[in-house]
Scaffold this motif. Structure first.
Motif, short mmCIF file in Angstrom:
data_model
loop_
_atom_site.label_atom_id
_atom_site.label_comp_id
_atom_site.label_asym_id
_atom_site.label_seq_id
_atom_site.Cartn_x
_atom_site.Cartn_y
_atom_site.Cartn_z
N UNK A 297 -68.52 -26.37 -43.20
CA UNK A 297 -68.09 -25.59 -44.37
C UNK A 297 -69.30 -25.05 -45.14
N UNK A 298 -70.50 -25.48 -44.78
CA UNK A 298 -71.71 -25.03 -45.47
C UNK A 298 -72.68 -24.43 -44.46
N UNK A 299 -73.09 -23.18 -44.72
CA UNK A 299 -74.00 -22.49 -43.83
C UNK A 299 -75.03 -21.72 -44.64
N UNK A 300 -76.22 -21.55 -44.08
CA UNK A 300 -77.24 -20.72 -44.72
C UNK A 300 -77.94 -19.88 -43.65
N UNK A 301 -78.58 -18.82 -44.10
CA UNK A 301 -79.22 -17.89 -43.17
C UNK A 301 -78.44 -16.58 -43.12
N UNK A 302 -79.16 -15.49 -42.92
CA UNK A 302 -78.56 -14.16 -42.97
C UNK A 302 -77.45 -13.98 -41.94
N UNK A 303 -77.71 -14.33 -40.69
CA UNK A 303 -76.74 -14.10 -39.62
C UNK A 303 -75.49 -14.93 -39.82
#
Length: 385
Positions: A297-303
């Motif tokens: 449920x938690x993501x980071x980074x442009x893509x």
């Protein structure tokens, strides 16, 4: 910030003239002004009395005098130092000037209470919002205050650097009498009701994060009890929803100096210390918790964030203001488009200040992250392959 003149529409070229009034306004200007913008700024220069040419680089070496000149610069660099509250703009002059040759390099310092005009080829949504929010005291203020004593009350809005008196209430209250205080109690209750109705007209409780009630003695506590009773009697859902925002403090007077006295209380300072960033801090803590649990449920980074936004799964998009200061216009437009997509899919966009601890932490994680409404696995699968 004071808006002097504006001549632009969103997504078109134009200009705006602003007058910064405090250090918060300098920070807003730092986020607004980018490379290739033009600015018209007042600055001091040593000029030759004889020829009028700038003493710096001029041919005449005669007597000099210090003059205020207005320069239009094509921006090449912007320096902002929050510790000494200074901001400098460097670039080439684009208009002829009596004292300064055209296409010469100069650095101008943005001065409080002095106008600055910003010209842009395109005013995007982020720039537009900066101007609107920085020029509205209601948009900038996150703390309300009611400082009062018997018969007089002052309702104020507080920003980082100023206190604005919204309205003043004066009402006569019958004096206490030995053995019968009924008239006094009725008069005091009517005074409290007047404060409450005036507060509801002048304060947007949903936007404010704290409302300080301060007075001599126990009047502030009595007003808080009256606010709760008023909410229950009138079934006021706004008051019910925001009742946790009210904080009681003590002051020796109901006049404005009493508010400054209350704000110096360490206990109150602690409550207010993170007011401006409360929502960001809470959401970032929730993001870290989900990231540690590895529950998708938690993501980071442009893509990864771009894919989550395309799926319409984003509950919160967290992004630092540093990404909106990117020199590449296409990169800046990319992130603006992402924020618009999230808003259109009913998600919430939180812009983190890169000067705050939570913003620095987010910058360390690429400057962009999402907290999803539901788990979406394998957003980074392609990268791993």
């Amino acid at each position: 910030m004071k808006l002097v003149k504006q001549s632009f529409e969103k997504d078109s070229s134009g200009y705006t003239t602003l007058v910064p009034q405090d250090k918060e306004d300098l920070w807003q200007l730092y986020n607004l002004i980018q490379k290739q913008d033009d600015v018209k700024i007042q600055t001091f220069r040593n000029v030759s009395k004889k020829s009028g040419l700038s003493a710096v680089g001029g041919k005449d070496k005669g007597k000099q005098e210090r003059k205020m000149v207005t320069l239009r610069l094509n921006v090449e660099d912007v320096e902002y130092n929050p510790s000494d509250e200074s901001m400098r703009i460097r670039g080439k002059t684009t208009e002829p000037n009596e004292y300064v040759p055209i296409q010469s390099y100069h650095t101008g310092e943005v001065q409080l209470t002095k106008p600055i005009t910003v010209y842009k080829h395109q005013w995007d949504q982020i720039n537009y919002n900066i101007v609107i929010q920085s020029c509205s005291i209601e948009a900038k203020a996150e703390v309300g205050a009611i400082v009062f004593e018997e018969g007089i009350a002052h309702l104020c809005l507080i920003t980082d650097n100023m206190t604005v008196l919204k309205t003043k209430i004066e009402k006569s209250i019958p004096k206490k009498r030995r053995g019968d205080n009924s008239n006094y109690e009725k008069g005091l209750n009517k005074f409290y009701d007047l404060i409450i109705t005036t507060m509801l007209r002048n304060f947007d409780l949903d936007k404010l994060k704290v409302v300080i009630l301060t007075s001599p003695g126990f009047m502030a506590s009595s007003l808080l009890a009256q606010i709760n009773a008023y909410a229950q009697k009138n079934d006021d859902k706004d008051l019910f929803r925001n009742k946790f925002k009210f904080v009681v403090a003590h002051s020796s007077t109901g006049y404005l100096q009493g508010l400054q006295e209350a704000l110096q209380d360490p206990h109150l300072q602690k409550k207010l210390s993170d007011t401006k960033f409360t929502k960001q801090v809470q959401v970032f803590e929730e993001f870290e918790k989900n990231l540690n649990e590895d529950n998708d449920k938690a993501w980071y980074g442009r893509k990864e964030c771009e894919q989550a936004i395309e799926l319409g799964a984003v509950k919160y998009l967290m992004i630092t203001d540093s990404l909106f200061r990117n020199d590449d216009i296409s990169v800046r437009k990319f992130y603006i488009d992402l924020t618009e997509q999230v808003k259109h899919s009913s998600g919430e966009v939180l812009i983190f200040s890169s000067l705050h601890d939570s913003g620095k932490q987010l910058d360390a994680l690429t400057g962009i992250a999402v907290l999803l409404s539901y788990p979406v696995p394998d957003l980074d699968e392609e990268e791993e392959e």
